[in-house]
Design an enzyme around this catalytic site. Structure first.
Site, PDB file in Angstrom:
ATOM      1  N   LYS A  80       2.326  -2.185  -7.775  1.00  0.00           N
ATOM      2  CA  LYS A  80       3.686  -2.019  -8.291  1.00  0.00           C
ATOM      3  C   LYS A  80       4.742  -2.659  -7.389  1.00  0.00           C
ATOM      4  CE  LYS A  80       6.656  -0.260 -11.196  1.00  0.00           C
ATOM      5  NZ  LYS A  80       6.820  -1.023 -12.434  1.00  0.00           N
ATOM      6  N   GLU A 104       8.561 -12.766 -21.302  1.00  0.00           N
ATOM      7  CA  GLU A 104       8.327 -11.382 -20.884  1.00  0.00           C
ATOM      8  C   GLU A 104       7.236 -10.730 -21.746  1.00  0.00           C
ATOM      9  OE1 GLU A 104       8.583  -9.475 -18.602  1.00  0.00           O
ATOM     10  OE2 GLU A 104       8.546  -7.438 -19.371  1.00  0.00           O
ATOM     11  N   ARG A 122       1.070   1.895  -5.926  1.00  0.00           N
ATOM     12  CA  ARG A 122       1.386   0.829  -4.968  1.00  0.00           C
ATOM     13  C   ARG A 122       0.152   0.036  -4.572  1.00  0.00           C
ATOM     14  NH1 ARG A 122       6.432   1.455  -2.128  1.00  0.00           N
ATOM     15  NH2 ARG A 122       5.553   0.082  -0.582  1.00  0.00           N
ATOM     16  N   LYS A 131       3.687  -9.105 -20.456  1.00  0.00           N
ATOM     17  CA  LYS A 131       3.235  -7.738 -20.751  1.00  0.00           C
ATOM     18  C   LYS A 131       1.818  -7.777 -21.330  1.00  0.00           C
ATOM     19  CE  LYS A 131       5.331  -5.938 -18.869  1.00  0.00           C
ATOM     20  NZ  LYS A 131       6.489  -6.384 -18.186  1.00  0.00           N
ATOM     21  N   TRP A 161      -4.128  -1.806  -1.036  1.00  0.00           N
ATOM     22  CA  TRP A 161      -4.200  -3.001  -1.895  1.00  0.00           C
ATOM     23  C   TRP A 161      -4.656  -4.109  -0.949  1.00  0.00           C
ATOM     24  CZ3 TRP A 161      -2.085  -7.926  -2.335  1.00  0.00           C
ATOM     25  CH2 TRP A 161      -2.254  -8.552  -3.565  1.00  0.00           C
ATOM     26  N   GLU A 178      -0.865  -8.908 -18.571  1.00  0.00           N
ATOM     27  CA  GLU A 178      -1.167  -8.037 -17.434  1.00  0.00           C
ATOM     28  C   GLU A 178      -1.857  -6.737 -17.820  1.00  0.00           C
ATOM     29  OE1 GLU A 178       2.259  -7.015 -15.044  1.00  0.00           O
ATOM     30  OE2 GLU A 178       3.499  -6.754 -16.806  1.00  0.00           O
ATOM     31  N   HIS A 207       5.580 -30.703 -27.883  1.00  0.00           N
ATOM     32  CA  HIS A 207       5.457 -31.595 -26.726  1.00  0.00           C
ATOM     33  C   HIS A 207       4.153 -31.356 -25.971  1.00  0.00           C
ATOM     34  CE1 HIS A 207       9.494 -33.030 -27.407  1.00  0.00           C
ATOM     35  NE2 HIS A 207       9.920 -31.782 -27.459  1.00  0.00           N
ATOM     36  N   ASN A 243       1.182  -1.028   6.513  1.00  0.00           N
ATOM     37  CA  ASN A 243       1.578  -1.813   5.334  1.00  0.00           C
ATOM     38  C   ASN A 243       2.108  -3.134   5.855  1.00  0.00           C
ATOM     39  OD1 ASN A 243       1.016  -0.004   3.399  1.00  0.00           O
ATOM     40  ND2 ASN A 243       3.125   0.405   2.788  1.00  0.00           N
ATOM     41  N   GLY A 244       1.696  -4.226   5.236  1.00  0.00           N
ATOM     42  CA  GLY A 244       2.207  -5.527   5.659  1.00  0.00           C
ATOM     43  C   GLY A 244       1.079  -6.405   6.149  1.00  0.00           C
ATOM     44  N   CYS A 247       0.840  -1.192   0.000  1.00  0.00           N
ATOM     45  CA  CYS A 247       0.000   0.000   0.000  1.00  0.00           C
ATOM     46  C   CYS A 247       0.876   1.244   0.000  1.00  0.00           C
ATOM     47  CB  CYS A 247      -0.890  -0.001   1.228  1.00  0.00           C
ATOM     48  SG  CYS A 247      -1.711  -1.589   1.444  1.00  0.00           S
TER      49      CYS A 247
HETATM   50  C1  F6R Z   1       5.462  -7.113 -14.497  1.00  0.00           C
HETATM   51  C2  F6R Z   1       6.052  -6.601 -13.279  1.00  0.00           C
HETATM   52  C3  F6R Z   1       6.315  -7.540 -12.166  1.00  0.00           C
HETATM   53  C4  F6R Z   1       7.624  -7.158 -11.451  1.00  0.00           C
HETATM   54  C5  F6R Z   1       7.793  -8.023 -10.188  1.00  0.00           C
HETATM   55  C6  F6R Z   1       9.108  -7.735  -9.499  1.00  0.00           C
HETATM   56  O1  F6R Z   1       5.368  -6.135 -15.481  1.00  0.00           O
HETATM   57  O2  F6R Z   1       6.299  -5.434 -13.160  1.00  0.00           O
HETATM   58  O3  F6R Z   1       6.328  -8.857 -12.583  1.00  0.00           O
HETATM   59  O4  F6R Z   1       8.694  -7.335 -12.322  1.00  0.00           O
HETATM   60  O5  F6R Z   1       6.743  -7.788  -9.311  1.00  0.00           O
HETATM   61  O6  F6R Z   1       9.210  -6.400  -9.133  1.00  0.00           O
HETATM   62  P1  F6R Z   1      10.590  -5.727  -8.775  1.00  0.00           P
HETATM   63  O7  F6R Z   1      11.405  -5.646 -10.026  1.00  0.00           O
HETATM   64  O8  F6R Z   1      10.212  -4.395  -8.231  1.00  0.00           O
HETATM   65  O9  F6R Z   1      11.246  -6.610  -7.752  1.00  0.00           O
END
Ligand code: F6R
Length: 588
Positions: free
Chosen positions: A583, A466, A28, A470, A72, A473, A489, A98-99, A2
């Site tokens: 994030k 990757e 966040r 993208k 969150w 998400e 397979h 937070n937590g 959060c």
């Molecule tokens: C996807 C994304 C997440 C982060 C993951 C790790 O687009 O952003 O998969 O890569 O949560 O986050 P960090 O790099 O902050 O440890």
């Protein structure tokens, strides 16, 4: 996960500043928000709402002290009653958290027996009631310490106490930053929230208590009661990095920033990278760990190190690493990759590895973050704050640093630098309307499909994973990244007439084999979108990505853009804040 923002000082518009701070930190967590202030009568006043903060109006006004939170959800659904701050029965203590409080059930039962009235389903609400209990018999500072010591799990708490007009901050795990201005202090879960006001920051350590009064800050150790000297530092980040500028979304802005990010790494990090390279050469077992996008950068790193530096490194998704830790020794080297530097799935295994004496070389973007501080050595990504939830520029920055490191181990960082600069130039070209127009038109064609498959071989397998992340998400289409050789397979059973299949075919050792796999998909009806320097009759659509010697950095760009355009095409409300995500992932 959060966002927290607090203010104490001489300015009389605390609610407006907190509201603005929460807007900055909303990435966040963004399911609900709330603010508590001391109003002109020195009474606690609170406003809480569900939904995104930018759509709501602030009702509070006036006041020089206040705290706010964007949520969150973990414990308790997205309802106003569960939004922070939470209050005690007398409405004198407001708490942000937070937590996760692991033993909250047990504490709640104890407090219910004592007659406390609970109004939410959260774990947090036990905190104001515990404080209310302890403050009956001891000064507030001691009550805060006693309360914190009763909590199990990792938490950061920000407490506003009406009677003394003070803010108390304490943490264990979750990050907290305190900023110092002119006769004022700011509190935030992330430096980004404070940077518009001051660059003088203190990254609070675990088990430290900060007591903030009007123009005063006292730091004490929570367990030993020892006084701690202030340890503010000045960071160089600029506020301009955190605005959208002329872009509609942060995601697009951050995609566009990539050429500059790669150039900065190429031009400024050579010395540091050359200094760190021997640590990897001499380590007895090197492990890349990361989560999500960062874990794909780790996977890419294993190929880069094998190909360029001719050394073997291991990789694991960070959340799995603690199950692989038994063989760690003081000679092991862990290389965590992280944008936020706060991901709990990384922080936890690092803490355990440290206890075994293993060394940590962190590759992180966020100065002062938990991972930054846990590490023995750090390479900063220098990508600037990344605000869109979907990571873009931090991913390519990680690949750039890993490439540079691999070349430095091969004693050829000159070539690494040259290739990075060439890649930056190619990304610049890919961002021009020629390519973006084609990608928009592909997005239009495939937007209504339920499934998309991406294949790559060798390093490009990491890109397939990757790229799939993208797309899924930000557009909510099911996208799956596969190693080209694996489709026969099993997964090929899913291919039907018109299924979009993205084939990553750089001009390297994988070229011929990945085109054969593309042909296998096409024969089953797959609609083939090729990402390659060269066109092929197999491709129904072709995105040209020129060969720069590091295909990993360039070939992901069209996939980031495609994800973004698919998101717009499917009417996703805000590509910067996809549903259910946050994030900084600071809970397990
Ligand atoms: C996807 C994304 C997440 C982060 C993951 C790790 O687009 O952003 O998969 O890569 O949560 O986050 P960090 O790099 O902050 O440890």
């Amino acid at each position: 996960m959060c966002g927290i923002f607090g203010y104490i000082g001489t300015k009389t518009n605390a609610p407006e500043m907190i509201f603005k701070g929460l807007q900055t930190l909303e990435y966040r967590g963004y399911d609900s928000w709330g603010i508590a202030i001391l109003n002109s009568n020195q009474k606690l006043q609170r406003q809480r709402q569900t939904g995104k903060i930018d759509k709501k109006q602030l009702k509070l006004s006036g006041g020089t002290i206040g705290i706010g939170h964007t949520r969150w959800a973990t414990h308790g659904g997205v309802f106003e009653k569960n939004a922070h701050p939470h209050l005690d029965c007398n409405e004198e203590i407001a708490v942000l958290h937070n937590g996760i409080i692991e033993n909250y059930q047990e504490l709640k039962e104890e407090l219910l027996k004592k007659g406390h009235h609970f109004t939410s389903d959260t774990d947090t609400e036990v905190v104001p009631h515990l404080l209310e209990e302890y403050v009956k018999h001891s000064p507030i500072k001691n009550a805060v310490k006693k309360t914190f010591q009763r909590l199990r799990g990792l938490s950061a708490l920000v407490i506003l106490y009406q009677r003394t007009k003070e803010i108390f901050v304490v943490k264990n795990g979750s990050p907290i930053v305190i900023g110092k201005g002119q006769d004022e202090y700011f509190i935030a879960s992330d430096a980004v929230g404070i940077l518009p006001y001051t660059n003088t920051l203190l990254f609070l350590n675990d088990h430290e208590l900060a007591i903030l009064g009007e123009n005063s800050l006292v730091l004490e150790h929570i367990d030993t009661d020892k006084h701690i000297k202030e340890y503010f530092e000045t960071v160089s980040w600029q506020q301009s990095h955190v605005t959208k500028g002329n872009y509609k979304h942060f995601m697009l802005k951050e995609i566009a920033e990539q050429p500059q990010v790669i150039r900065t790494i190429a031009k400024t990090q050579k010395e540091l990278i050359e200094k760190q390279a021997p640590r990897i050469e001499h380590a007895f077992g090197t492990f890349f760990i990361g989560s999500g996008t960062a874990s794909y950068a780790c996977l890419a790193g294993t190929y880069l190190f094998s190909k360029i530096a001719h050394i073997h490194v291991n990789m694991a998704p960070a959340s799995e690493f603690m199950y692989l830790e038994d063989f760690l020794t003081p000679d092991s080297l862990i290389i965590p990759l992280s944008q936020s530097g706060e991901t709990i799935d990384i922080v936890e295994p690092l803490t355990r590895a440290k206890k075994k004496g293993s060394k940590i070389l962190a590759i992180v973007n966020t100065l002062g973050s938990t991972i930054y501080r846990l590490a023995d050595q750090t390479i900063l990504l220098q990508a600037g704050p990344e605000k869109a939830v979907a990571s873009t520029k931090a991913y390519t920055a990680k690949i750039a640093v890993l490439t540079y490191l691999a070349y430095a181990i091969a004693k050829d960082s000159q070539t690494g630098q040259k290739k990075l600069l060439e890649s930056a130039q190619e990304i610049q070209r890919l961002l021009k309307p020629n390519t973006t127009k084609t990608l928009r038109s592909i997005a239009k064609k495939i937007a209504r499909h339920e499934h998309v498959y991406l294949i790559g071989r060798g390093m490009s397998y990491a890109t397939a994973l990757e790229g799939a992340l993208k797309i899924k998400e930000v557009s909510y289409i099911h996208a799956e990244g596969l190693a080209g050789g694996e489709i026969k397979h099993g997964p090929i059973a899913l291919i039907d007439k018109g299924t979009p299949c993205i084939v990553i075919a750089p001009q390297d050792e994988t070229h011929a084999a990945i085109l054969s796999n593309a042909m296998e998909l096409k024969s089953r009806g797959g609609y083939i979108i090729g990402i390659s320097p060269k066109n092929s009759p197999i491709f129904d659509e072709w995105i040209q990505v020129k060969d720069t010697g590091i295909p990993l950095i360039t070939q992901v760009i069209p996939l980031q853009l495609l994800g973004y355009f698919l998101s717009l095409q499917r009417g996703v409300a805000d590509p910067d804040k996809p549903r259910n995500l946050a994030k900084s992932v600071t809970v397990k």
